[in-house]
Scaffold this active site. Structure first.
Site, short mmCIF file in Angstrom:
data_model
loop_
_atom_site.label_atom_id
_atom_site.label_comp_id
_atom_site.label_asym_id
_atom_site.label_seq_id
_atom_site.Cartn_x
_atom_site.Cartn_y
_atom_site.Cartn_z
N ASP A 267 0.76 -1.14 0.01
CA ASP A 267 0.05 -0.12 0.01
C ASP A 267 0.84 1.16 -0.04
O ASP A 267 2.14 1.08 0.59
CB ASP A 267 -0.77 -0.14 1.10
N GLU B 171 0.97 -0.45 -5.23
CA GLU B 171 0.13 0.41 -5.39
C GLU B 171 0.70 1.94 -5.65
O GLU B 171 1.28 2.43 -4.68
CB GLU B 171 -0.90 0.83 -4.08
#
Length: 718
Positions: free
Chosen positions: A358, A413
């Site tokens: 993330d 990401e």
């Protein structure tokens, strides 16, 4: 053996446009090599370095004694305390020692000693021969004297289980997790092979129930895993598993990095979930949050030993102004040990298959992407704005995982489009296997919000879906959890809005809005699936057009679970039209499994017709035809194709089982004509559906081509 230096020609062979930046890429690779050589020389390599969880934290020894170690170099004193420690009268003259206001734990009976590296240690002998001195699942803490002289108490940084009782306090309690042998889960299934075509089901255990509460690992195992398997997804991406302080943060404010969230059950329950998925042939990835950490002090890493700079950068560099969280110091040896051991721990203890990292954009740039747009110019990725310490950490993390676990999968990401992000470290890359194509869902939301159907630009849609770095694999998705969060809504709800409350039953009128919504929902997803990348992702529930949005319990909604659940009852009711979108999603995944377009070369797009709203392309030997026109259906429509032969329809969104009108069915025979069309060597024609003796069929006549409005079809060679 020292890591080999990077040759500029190796980088330029991957991307010649990096000619003006190759020196900087070689420089960051040199920094990577320096760290890797340090790890090899001092720590004995990745294998030893990434097993910090075997040294730090609490460990039961063969004789049943317990050893605890913690890195807290600035602490002046340290004592292990907990329910195991016997209460004594507080008659000590030391003013730093005082009774807790909430417990009667002894704060002097089990002191730790510190070595030259700032590591505190204690070994507690067995309570009696063969009996562990600390009871299973009992509460525990470390009590320290900070540099200021104040007594501070913290949850051990490497703790593997923490629990929260909101009726008492939002602060977590650390638990000593040491289940008896008959209660410890034993893995039964081997890891599935790495998917050749990765089809990801993004899932959140807590919302995976229809009831107004938090779901459990066991319920997910029993109820949700079979759905995922039957839909044809071969990979699960589990969100919000690492323990986080605030449920509504969606798992992105991590407090205990080695603890599986206790909201959903025990560590053994999570192991059962992962093992069961493996038994179904499903790969399991974890949403890994190393981009920042919760700023909590009492139950997080912040100010752990009383200083601002233990795990994080001190001052402004150690704080994320938008996320209100702490930022790791990726240039510190012990921080690297902590983070890389964290990856290894989840792979070993829970038998995971990889990670979705993330916030990679925030990590790779000093500006964290705040107030910064990325145009694609290479100058945006290098120079002073690049956080080389963070980038090198990502290189080390990917290199270590792929060295130790060659079949592991890592996904980034990243919204910036960093070149070489998904290129092996040995070639100058950051080493990820895939990146998320984050521009694609944003495009669909903008289209549905701001443009009518006849204003959709086929060229822009195709450009957004195909605008990716060649040779770097991408995960495409029409929508993820981000698009459904409060303030936005699911694609299905953008398409059908309030009519989802009144006209989703087969017993009600098939209104133009619902018919349009279901048709476009199917088309958008197949277009993204087959054209947008080398992998595909779906957020749970969106496969059947889940209505409304996501909103976790919080003060602003009176702690309601109304929108923090998945309404499986909608798709399970045979009278409701949600089943049509679900069935199409299933058929789409199973078609990909059969033909393998995700693992094929990128598509060749032969037509983007703005007036007709038609898109045509080939991939993996298949011919894809999309008619997005809101009202026009086309006959005598020629479609170019490179390979000559006889084609048949293998998937049509217009089938009745998908909520279609059966104007185009699967089957039939379509011969190509050897004449160049739209830059392809041949053309073929898709015939109109007709009737003959009561049997439905497709006429295989080269002069008749029929592409109904808001329909997509896929043809394959016979």
């Amino acid at each position: 053996m020292p890591a080999a230096p990077l040759e500029p020609k190796t980088v330029l062979a991957v991307d010649p446009w990096l000619e003006h930046n190759v020196d900087q890429i070689v420089h960051r690779h040199d920094l990577f090599r320096k760290w890797k050589d340090t790890i090899d020389t001092i720590e004995g390599g990745y294998d030893n370095f990434t097993k910090g969880y075997n040294k730090y934290g609490l460990h039961v020894n063969p004789d049943a004694s317990v050893t605890y170690r913690e890195w807290a170099p600035s602490a002046k004193e340290a004592v292990l305390i907990g329910e195991f420690s016997e209460y004594i009268s507080w008659r000590c003259a030391d003013t730093h020692l005082h009774p807790s206001q909430t417990d009667n734990w002894n704060r002097i009976s089990h002191p730790l000693s510190k070595d030259q590296y700032g590591v505190w240690e204690i070994t507690i002998p067995p309570k009696e021969p063969g009996v562990c001195p600390i009871p299973h699942d009992s509460k525990i803490k470390i009590s320290m004297i900070a540099p200021s002289g104040a007594r501070i108490e913290r949850i051990p940084a490497w703790i593997r289980r923490v629990t929260q009782d909101l009726s008492v306090s939002p602060v977590y309690d650390a638990r000593f997790w040491n289940p008896p042998a008959d209660q410890a889960y034993t893995f039964k299934n081997a890891h599935p092979p790495q998917p050749k075509s990765i089809r990801i089901y993004e899932a959140h255990v807590g919302i995976s129930t229809s009831e107004l509460r938090v779901g459990t690992y066991k319920e997910f195992t029993q109820n949700t895993l079979p759905r995922i398997r039957d839909l044809g997804y071969n990979t699960i991406q589990l969100m919000a598993v690492m323990e986080h302080a605030y449920y509504a943060s969606f798992g992105y404010q991590i407090t205990s990095f080695f603890a599986a969230s206790s909201r959903y059950g025990t560590p053994e329950d999570l192991k059962e979930l992962i093992d069961t998925a493996h038994g179904m042939g499903i790969t399991v990835l974890l949403d890994m949050v190393h981009s920042h950490a919760c700023k909590n002090v009492l139950d997080g890493l912040n100010l752990f030993d009383g200083t601002d700079h233990l795990y994080f950068h001190e001052g402004a560099r150690g704080r994320h102004e938008l996320w209100d969280s702490r930022l790791f110091n990726y240039g510190h040896h012990e921080v690297l040990r902590f983070l890389m051991s964290n990856l290894r721990f989840w792979m070993e203890e829970y038998q995971l298959d990889g990670f979705r990292f993330d916030g990679v954009t925030s990590m790779m740039y000093h500006h964290h992407g705040i107030g910064t747009g990325f145009s694609g110019g290479y100058h945006e990725y290098f120079g002073a704005s690049a956080d080389l310490e963070a980038i090198v950490y990502l290189m080390l993390a990917n290199d270590a995982m792929h060295t130790l676990y060659p079949n592991s999968v890592t996904i980034a990401e990243d919204v910036s489009g960093m070149p070489l992000l998904c290129v092996p470290v040995s070639k100058g890359g950051v080493g990820f296997d895939y990146r998320l194509s984050m521009a694609i869902p944003d495009m669909w939301i903008k289209l549905l919000k701001h443009k009518s159907d006849d204003e959709w630009e086929m060229g822009n849609i195709v450009h957004t879906l195909t605008n990716r770095r060649y040779g770097e694999r991408s995960i495409a998705y029409a929508e993820s959890h981000d698009q459904a969060l409060v303030g936005d809504k699911t694609l299905a709800f953008w398409l059908m809005d309030k009519e989802m409350y009144t006209n989703m039953s087969d017993l009600t009128e098939y209104t133009p809005i619902v018919a349009r919504g279901i048709a476009l929902h199917k088309m958008i997803r197949l277009l993204v699936h087959s054209l947008g990348g080398e992998g595909y992702l779906n957020f749970e529930g969106n496969e059947f057009g889940h209505p409304e949005w996501l909103d976790f319990p919080r003060a602003g909604n009176n702690n309601s679970f109304q929108h923090a659940r998945r309404q499986w009852n909608l798709v399970d009711d045979p009278l409701l039209r949600y089943k049509y979108m679900n069935e199409f999603d299933k058929a789409m995944n199973h078609a990909e499994e059969q033909y393998g377009w995700l693992r094929a070369e990128p598509a060749y797009v032969s037509l983007k017709h703005e007036g007709d709203k038609v898109i045509v392309y080939e991939r993996a030997g298949l011919l894809f035809v999309f008619n997005f026109h809101p009202s026009n259906s086309f006959t005598d429509y020629r479609v170019g194709v490179e390979e000559a032969g006889e084609y048949t329809v293998v998937l049509s969104s217009d089938e009745k089982r998908f909520g279609g009108f059966e104007n185009v069915l699967t089957g039939g025979a379509y011969l190509t004509t050897a004449m160049e069309w739209n830059g392809r060597k041949n053309f073929t024609q898709v015939s109109e559906h007709g009737h003959d003796g009561g049997q439905e069929f497709l006429r295989a006549h080269a002069v008749q081509v029929y592409i109904p409005s808001r329909t997509c079809i896929v043809l394959a060679k016979k």
